[in-house]
Design an enzyme around this catalytic site. Structure first.
Site, PDB file in Angstrom:
ATOM      1  N   ASP A  18       0.825  -1.218   0.000  1.00 26.87           N
ATOM      2  CA  ASP A  18       0.000   0.000   0.000  1.00 26.87           C
ATOM      3  C   ASP A  18       0.858   1.267   0.000  1.00 26.87           C
ATOM      4  O   ASP A  18       1.958   1.283   0.557  1.00 26.87           O
ATOM      5  CB  ASP A  18      -0.910  -0.019   1.245  1.00 26.87           C
ATOM      6  CG  ASP A  18      -2.053   0.978   1.114  1.00 26.87           C
ATOM      7  OD1 ASP A  18      -2.413   1.339  -0.021  1.00 26.87           O
ATOM      8  OD2 ASP A  18      -2.579   1.407   2.162  1.00 26.87           O
ATOM      9  N   ARG A  24      -1.329   9.228  -9.925  1.00 26.60           N
ATOM     10  CA  ARG A  24      -1.278   7.999  -9.115  1.00 26.60           C
ATOM     11  C   ARG A  24      -0.659   6.839  -9.892  1.00 26.60           C
ATOM     12  O   ARG A  24       0.025   5.985  -9.322  1.00 26.60           O
ATOM     13  CB  ARG A  24      -2.700   7.614  -8.665  1.00 26.60           C
ATOM     14  CG  ARG A  24      -3.316   8.607  -7.691  1.00 26.60           C
ATOM     15  CD  ARG A  24      -4.758   8.190  -7.353  1.00 26.60           C
ATOM     16  NE  ARG A  24      -4.799   6.849  -6.794  1.00 26.60           N
ATOM     17  CZ  ARG A  24      -4.589   6.564  -5.503  1.00 26.60           C
ATOM     18  NH1 ARG A  24      -4.349   7.537  -4.650  1.00 26.60           N
ATOM     19  NH2 ARG A  24      -4.635   5.322  -5.069  1.00 26.60           N
ATOM     20  N   HIS A  66       2.039   3.581  -9.161  1.00 30.12           N
ATOM     21  CA  HIS A  66       1.872   2.145  -9.424  1.00 30.12           C
ATOM     22  C   HIS A  66       3.050   1.604 -10.242  1.00 30.12           C
ATOM     23  O   HIS A  66       3.495   0.475 -10.026  1.00 30.12           O
ATOM     24  CB  HIS A  66       0.548   1.887 -10.150  1.00 30.12           C
ATOM     25  CG  HIS A  66      -0.656   2.253  -9.333  1.00 30.12           C
ATOM     26  ND1 HIS A  66      -0.784   1.915  -7.997  1.00 30.12           N
ATOM     27  CD2 HIS A  66      -1.784   2.944  -9.642  1.00 30.12           C
ATOM     28  CE1 HIS A  66      -1.943   2.369  -7.536  1.00 30.12           C
ATOM     29  NE2 HIS A  66      -2.563   3.003  -8.507  1.00 30.12           N
ATOM     30  N   SER A 119      -7.433  -5.458  -5.100  1.00 32.66           N
ATOM     31  CA  SER A 119      -8.534  -6.036  -4.322  1.00 32.66           C
ATOM     32  C   SER A 119      -9.833  -5.953  -5.109  1.00 32.66           C
ATOM     33  O   SER A 119      -9.964  -5.141  -6.039  1.00 32.66           O
ATOM     34  CB  SER A 119      -8.692  -5.285  -2.994  1.00 32.66           C
ATOM     35  OG  SER A 119      -9.330  -4.037  -3.203  1.00 32.66           O
ATOM     36  N   ASP A 141     -12.404  -4.670  -4.152  1.00 31.23           N
ATOM     37  CA  ASP A 141     -12.954  -3.314  -3.966  1.00 31.23           C
ATOM     38  C   ASP A 141     -12.210  -2.265  -4.790  1.00 31.23           C
ATOM     39  O   ASP A 141     -12.713  -1.153  -4.966  1.00 31.23           O
ATOM     40  CB  ASP A 141     -12.911  -2.935  -2.480  1.00 31.23           C
ATOM     41  CG  ASP A 141     -13.906  -3.753  -1.670  1.00 31.23           C
ATOM     42  OD1 ASP A 141     -15.023  -3.996  -2.184  1.00 31.23           O
ATOM     43  OD2 ASP A 141     -13.573  -4.171  -0.544  1.00 31.23           O
ATOM     44  N   ASN A 142     -11.032  -2.601  -5.287  1.00 36.30           N
ATOM     45  CA  ASN A 142     -10.286  -1.636  -6.112  1.00 36.30           C
ATOM     46  C   ASN A 142     -10.956  -1.380  -7.475  1.00 36.30           C
ATOM     47  O   ASN A 142     -10.620  -0.415  -8.156  1.00 36.30           O
ATOM     48  CB  ASN A 142      -8.832  -2.079  -6.333  1.00 36.30           C
ATOM     49  CG  ASN A 142      -7.966  -1.972  -5.088  1.00 36.30           C
ATOM     50  OD1 ASN A 142      -7.025  -2.728  -4.896  1.00 36.30           O
ATOM     51  ND2 ASN A 142      -8.270  -1.005  -4.220  1.00 36.30           N
ATOM     52  N   TRP A 143     -11.954  -2.211  -7.845  1.00 29.09           N
ATOM     53  CA  TRP A 143     -12.714  -1.919  -9.078  1.00 29.09           C
ATOM     54  C   TRP A 143     -13.429  -0.583  -8.941  1.00 29.09           C
ATOM     55  O   TRP A 143     -13.813   0.022  -9.937  1.00 29.09           O
ATOM     56  CB  TRP A 143     -13.763  -3.015  -9.354  1.00 29.09           C
ATOM     57  CG  TRP A 143     -13.209  -4.337  -9.783  1.00 29.09           C
ATOM     58  CD1 TRP A 143     -13.266  -5.496  -9.064  1.00 29.09           C
ATOM     59  CD2 TRP A 143     -12.556  -4.669 -11.017  1.00 29.09           C
ATOM     60  NE1 TRP A 143     -12.675  -6.526  -9.778  1.00 29.09           N
ATOM     61  CE2 TRP A 143     -12.241  -6.044 -10.979  1.00 29.09           C
ATOM     62  CE3 TRP A 143     -12.202  -3.926 -12.148  1.00 29.09           C
ATOM     63  CZ2 TRP A 143     -11.585  -6.687 -12.021  1.00 29.09           C
ATOM     64  CZ3 TRP A 143     -11.553  -4.580 -13.198  1.00 29.09           C
ATOM     65  CH2 TRP A 143     -11.246  -5.938 -13.123  1.00 29.09           C
ATOM     66  N   ARG A 149     -12.250   2.181  -8.138  1.00 28.13           N
ATOM     67  CA  ARG A 149     -11.377   3.332  -8.439  1.00 28.13           C
ATOM     68  C   ARG A 149     -11.683   3.864  -9.845  1.00 28.13           C
ATOM     69  O   ARG A 149     -12.327   3.171 -10.648  1.00 28.13           O
ATOM     70  CB  ARG A 149      -9.918   2.900  -8.345  1.00 28.13           C
ATOM     71  CG  ARG A 149      -9.558   2.518  -6.923  1.00 28.13           C
ATOM     72  CD  ARG A 149      -8.088   2.305  -6.760  1.00 28.13           C
ATOM     73  NE  ARG A 149      -7.792   2.000  -5.373  1.00 28.13           N
ATOM     74  CZ  ARG A 149      -6.609   2.118  -4.814  1.00 28.13           C
ATOM     75  NH1 ARG A 149      -5.587   2.514  -5.530  1.00 28.13           N
ATOM     76  NH2 ARG A 149      -6.429   1.830  -3.537  1.00 28.13           N
ATOM     77  N   ARG A 161       2.165  -4.905   6.093  1.00 25.39           N
ATOM     78  CA  ARG A 161       1.435  -3.871   5.342  1.00 25.39           C
ATOM     79  C   ARG A 161       2.281  -2.613   5.337  1.00 25.39           C
ATOM     80  O   ARG A 161       2.677  -2.117   6.399  1.00 25.39           O
ATOM     81  CB  ARG A 161       0.070  -3.563   5.946  1.00 25.39           C
ATOM     82  CG  ARG A 161      -0.665  -2.499   5.103  1.00 25.39           C
ATOM     83  CD  ARG A 161      -2.107  -2.273   5.492  1.00 25.39           C
ATOM     84  NE  ARG A 161      -2.736  -1.381   4.512  1.00 25.39           N
ATOM     85  CZ  ARG A 161      -3.982  -1.456   4.091  1.00 25.39           C
ATOM     86  NH1 ARG A 161      -4.769  -2.402   4.553  1.00 25.39           N
ATOM     87  NH2 ARG A 161      -4.462  -0.598   3.203  1.00 25.39           N
TER      88      ARG A 161
HETATM   89  C1  IPE Z   1      -5.466  -2.729  -0.164  1.00 23.05           C
HETATM   90  O1  IPE Z   1      -5.148  -1.384  -0.272  1.00 23.05           O
HETATM   91  C2  IPE Z   1      -5.402  -3.386  -1.506  1.00 23.05           C
HETATM   92  C3  IPE Z   1      -4.067  -3.509  -2.098  1.00 23.05           C
HETATM   93  C4  IPE Z   1      -2.946  -3.130  -1.565  1.00 23.05           C
HETATM   94  C5  IPE Z   1      -4.037  -4.143  -3.386  1.00 23.05           C
HETATM   95  P1  IPE Z   1      -6.287  -0.275  -0.394  1.00 23.05           P
HETATM   96  O2  IPE Z   1      -5.565   1.015  -0.497  1.00 23.05           O
HETATM   97  O3  IPE Z   1      -7.224  -0.607  -1.486  1.00 23.05           O
HETATM   98  O4  IPE Z   1      -7.042  -0.428   0.995  1.00 23.05           O
HETATM   99  P2  IPE Z   1      -7.862   0.639   1.842  1.00 23.05           P
HETATM  100  O5  IPE Z   1      -8.882   1.243   0.922  1.00 23.05           O
HETATM  101  O6  IPE Z   1      -6.900   1.654   2.331  1.00 23.05           O
HETATM  102  O7  IPE Z   1      -8.458  -0.148   2.964  1.00 23.05           O
HETATM  103  C1  IPE Z   2      -1.686   0.265  -3.324  1.00 29.45           C
HETATM  104  O1  IPE Z   2      -1.483   1.623  -3.338  1.00 29.45           O
HETATM  105  C2  IPE Z   2      -1.907  -0.294  -4.702  1.00 29.45           C
HETATM  106  C3  IPE Z   2      -3.286  -0.734  -4.937  1.00 29.45           C
HETATM  107  C4  IPE Z   2      -4.258  -0.690  -4.094  1.00 29.45           C
HETATM  108  C5  IPE Z   2      -3.561  -1.256  -6.252  1.00 29.45           C
HETATM  109  P1  IPE Z   2      -2.686   2.655  -3.300  1.00 29.45           P
HETATM  110  O2  IPE Z   2      -3.054   2.988  -4.705  1.00 29.45           O
HETATM  111  O3  IPE Z   2      -3.792   2.182  -2.448  1.00 29.45           O
HETATM  112  O4  IPE Z   2      -1.951   3.901  -2.637  1.00 29.45           O
HETATM  113  P2  IPE Z   2      -2.557   4.897  -1.576  1.00 29.45           P
HETATM  114  O5  IPE Z   2      -3.037   4.095  -0.407  1.00 29.45           O
HETATM  115  O6  IPE Z   2      -3.674   5.627  -2.258  1.00 29.45           O
HETATM  116  O7  IPE Z   2      -1.408   5.782  -1.233  1.00 29.45           O
HETATM  117 MG    MG Z   3      -4.156   2.391  -0.445  1.00 28.43          MG
END
Ligand code: IPE
Ligand code: IPE
Ligand code: MG
Length: 235
Positions: free
Chosen positions: A8, A21, A25, A53, A55-57, A59, A172
């Protein structure tokens, strides 16, 4: 030993530099490469990385697309290296919402590395621990399954081609202290290690630091640890 990492902090890494962002990545993918090498060198048996994740859909579309592209590029560039290092790749999570092309690339990487007898690298994509548990529970039906059977069912629904053990160390990065629906069942007795480093800055020294802290933890699994001999005498 099974190490799992919630990678993260990519977005914040980019934001701190005034970059989009997606630049975070991209840099994060380089940290994945370094960490896989470090873990293999350290003799870790299983490394599970949380890449995307369920839930990342939620975004923005452009961010999701770029993450999927990066993942595809990662498979294309790293599969050969994994073959050379006997690293076996599995991608865990749902496949039904991924592009057909990406699914083919995943299957190809898994097939090409299937005989690797070194580290097992599991990459979690469209992964939700709650969804996996639900699927495994459905699959177990009415029959009374034991803990080990259930773990096997979880591996089956996760496409993790071989049984993997429970998580020993869960790292984490990025400063948050939560699990975000990652390996909830498998982490029942995992040692948790939270570090402030944003994922793109995470390097071998950070990984070694986590391992060395793990080595100082006392794991009891609900039992009572015998007191050191000197204290026993005093008691
Ligand atoms: C968890 O990080 C998922 C990954 C690292 C792939 P997120 O950034 O999506 O989690 P939350 O939203 O802070 O809980
Ligand atoms: C983790 O980094 C990567 C994924 C969840 C895919 P983030 O994109 O969640 O980064 P922050 O938490 O917004 O900094
Ligand atoms: Mg994050």
């Amino acid at each position: 030993m099974h190490v799992a990492i919630i990678m993260d902090g990519n977005g914040r890494w980019a934001q701190q530099r005034g970059l989009p962002r997606t630049a975070g990545h991209m840099e994060g993918a380089r940290a994945v490469h370094k960490t896989v090498e470090a873990a293999a060198r350290s003799g870790i048996q299983t490394l599970t990385l949380y890449a995307f994740s369920a839930d990342n859909w939620g975004r923005p579309r452009s961010e999701v697309t770029s993450l999927m592209k990066l993942f595809r590029r990662y498979l294309a560039s790293e599969t050969q290296r994994c073959i050379e290092q006997s690293i076996r790749i599995s991608v865990i999570g749902r496949r039904d919402r991924l592009d057909a092309d990406l699914c083919r690339a995943i299957e190809e990487s898994e097939r090409a590395t299937a005989t690797g007898c070194g580290m097992h690298l599991r990459i979690a994509v469209d992964y939700s621990a709650r969804h996996s548990i639900l699927l495994a529970a459905r699959m177990s039906g009415a029959t009374a399954v034991g803990l080990d059977d259930f773990k096997s069912l979880l591996n089956l629904v996760n496409h993790s081609s071989m049984d993997s053990e429970y998580v020993d160390l869960l790292i984490r990065t990025g400063g948050e202290q939560r699990l975000s629906d990652f390996l909830l069942w498998e982490s029942a007795y995992a040692e948790l290690y939270f570090c402030d480093r944003l994922w793109p800055d995470f390097g071998e020294a950070d990984f070694q630091q986590a391992l060395s802290e793990f080595g100082c933890r006392q794991r009891r699994f609900g039992k009572v640890t015998p007191l050191p001999a000197t204290l026993e005498v005093q008691a």
